[in-house]
Motif scaffolding. Structure first.
Motif, PDB file in Angstrom:
ATOM      1  N   UNK A 252     -93.830  56.114  -7.045  1.00  0.00           N
ATOM      2  CA  UNK A 252     -93.079  56.174  -8.307  1.00  0.00           C
ATOM      3  C   UNK A 252     -92.733  54.754  -8.765  1.00  0.00           C
ATOM      4  N   UNK A 253     -92.291  53.927  -7.832  1.00  0.00           N
ATOM      5  CA  UNK A 253     -91.971  52.532  -8.169  1.00  0.00           C
ATOM      6  C   UNK A 253     -93.163  51.840  -8.812  1.00  0.00           C
ATOM      7  N   UNK A 254     -94.322  52.063  -8.215  1.00  0.00           N
ATOM      8  CA  UNK A 254     -95.530  51.390  -8.700  1.00  0.00           C
ATOM      9  C   UNK A 254     -95.824  51.767 -10.149  1.00  0.00           C
ATOM     10  N   UNK A 255     -95.566  53.010 -10.493  1.00  0.00           N
ATOM     11  CA  UNK A 255     -95.824  53.452 -11.864  1.00  0.00           C
ATOM     12  C   UNK A 255     -94.919  52.745 -12.865  1.00  0.00           C
ATOM     13  N   UNK A 256     -93.838  52.161 -12.383  1.00  0.00           N
ATOM     14  CA  UNK A 256     -92.902  51.468 -13.272  1.00  0.00           C
ATOM     15  C   UNK A 256     -92.924  49.948 -13.065  1.00  0.00           C
ATOM     16  N   UNK A 257     -93.941  49.467 -12.360  1.00  0.00           N
ATOM     17  CA  UNK A 257     -94.080  48.030 -12.162  1.00  0.00           C
ATOM     18  C   UNK A 257     -93.023  47.431 -11.249  1.00  0.00           C
TER      19      UNK A 257
END
Length: 313
Positions: A252-257
């Motif tokens: 999830x973090x990765x999807x938000x940079x």
């Protein structure tokens, strides 16, 4: 009273040679980097390296204006000379130091006052700002009937500014907040991306009572320290369900940079009761890395998606 501290603080257990020895120069460079990065809360304890952490922290802060930082140490373990003949081994509590001293639990009035006096000598200071009762899990009665009143008396006399308790559990901290006049609690590992048990009762109570919360152990000893979750959880091998959960959070973090450690450092401060996050570091490079992470904003959409996924409350 809500005690004012910087949003991020320096945890000095690693410069007490936690797990791995570091040199005096490396320890000083870590403290210098934290101060230069704007960290103004410095936390230590006699337990950390049998006094080594306090000595190194005091030496590193010696040239700084005393009113420019907040220093906390802890009571509950007295350091006494080891007994027995023959060569002295290494410390058995995870610190890479010679075991020429041993820890003795003592939450008595006299023990608390003696512990603080000895800490001041090691730190090279006349006073500390905050004194925390350290890990009284198996010592509730003596901690609440002797240690807390002794510290409250020192606070009333102006010897220290604030008193509190530091633990790895929320339940007993909640009792301290309900039954005493503590100013601060240090909650380790129980208000993180993987364990939010502290938010069930303790944090709302602290918010209601005006008790400051310092969140520690926000990486849960390592599992949240890198974007690819691995390593330990609460100082033991991470079980597979927690590894899988951490990987879901990272995705999830990765999807938000955002990286997982960046989110782990930002998450605790979302609760209004949390005044500061203390992060341990053993080198200037680790401090610089953490300072860079906290400087980057985390989008609100990240928290919304984590909540929608059932990964945070």
């Amino acid at each position: 009273m809500t005690f004012s501290v910087s949003k991020y603080g320096f945890g000095a257990a690693p410069i007490g040679n936690l797990f791995t020895a570091v040199s005096d120069a490396e320890a000083r460079a870590a403290v210098d980097a934290a101060y230069d990065a704007g960290f103004r809360l410095f936390d230590t304890a006699p337990h950390y390296g049998l006094g080594l952490s306090e000595r190194r922290l005091g030496a590193a802060l010696a040239g700084r204006p005393r009113d420019s930082y907040t220093l906390s140490t802890k009571v509950g373990r007295l350091l006494v000379p080891s007994t027995g003949d023959g060569p002295v081994g290494r410390d058995g509590q995870g610190f890479d130091v010679p075991a020429d001293l041993r820890r003795v639990w003592d939450f008595s009035r006299d023990g608390v006052r003696r512990s603080l006096e000895e800490s001041l000598v090691r730190l090279g200071l006349d006073t500390v700002d905050v004194v925390l009762i350290h890990d009284p899990d198996d010592h509730w009665e003596q901690a609440v009937s002797e240690a807390y009143p002794a510290l409250a008396e020192l606070r009333d006399q102006g010897v220290v500014k604030a008193v509190g308790v530091g633990m790895n559990q929320a339940e007993m901290l909640t009792r301290f907040v309900r039954e005493t006049g503590v100013d601060m609690v240090m909650l380790a590992g129980r208000h993180t991306l993987l364990d939010q048990s502290g938010a069930e009762e303790l944090l709302p109570l602290c918010d209601e009572r005006g008790v400051s919360v310092v969140a520690a152990g926000v990486f849960n000893s390592g599992l949240l320290a890198t974007h690819d979750p691995s390593g330990t959880y609460d100082y033991a091998p991470a079980p597979e369900p927690l590894l899988a959960r951490a990987r879901r959070v990272a995705a999830v973090c990765e999807r938000h940079g955002v990286t997982l450690p960046q989110a782990a450092l930002a998450f605790p401060l979302r609760h209004p009761a949390v005044a500061s996050v203390v992060v341990g570091a053993r080198s200037a490079a680790e401090v610089t890395r953490n300072a860079g992470l906290v400087a980057e904003p985390v989008p609100e959409d990240l928290w919304a998606e984590l909540a929608a996924e059932g990964l945070i409350a």
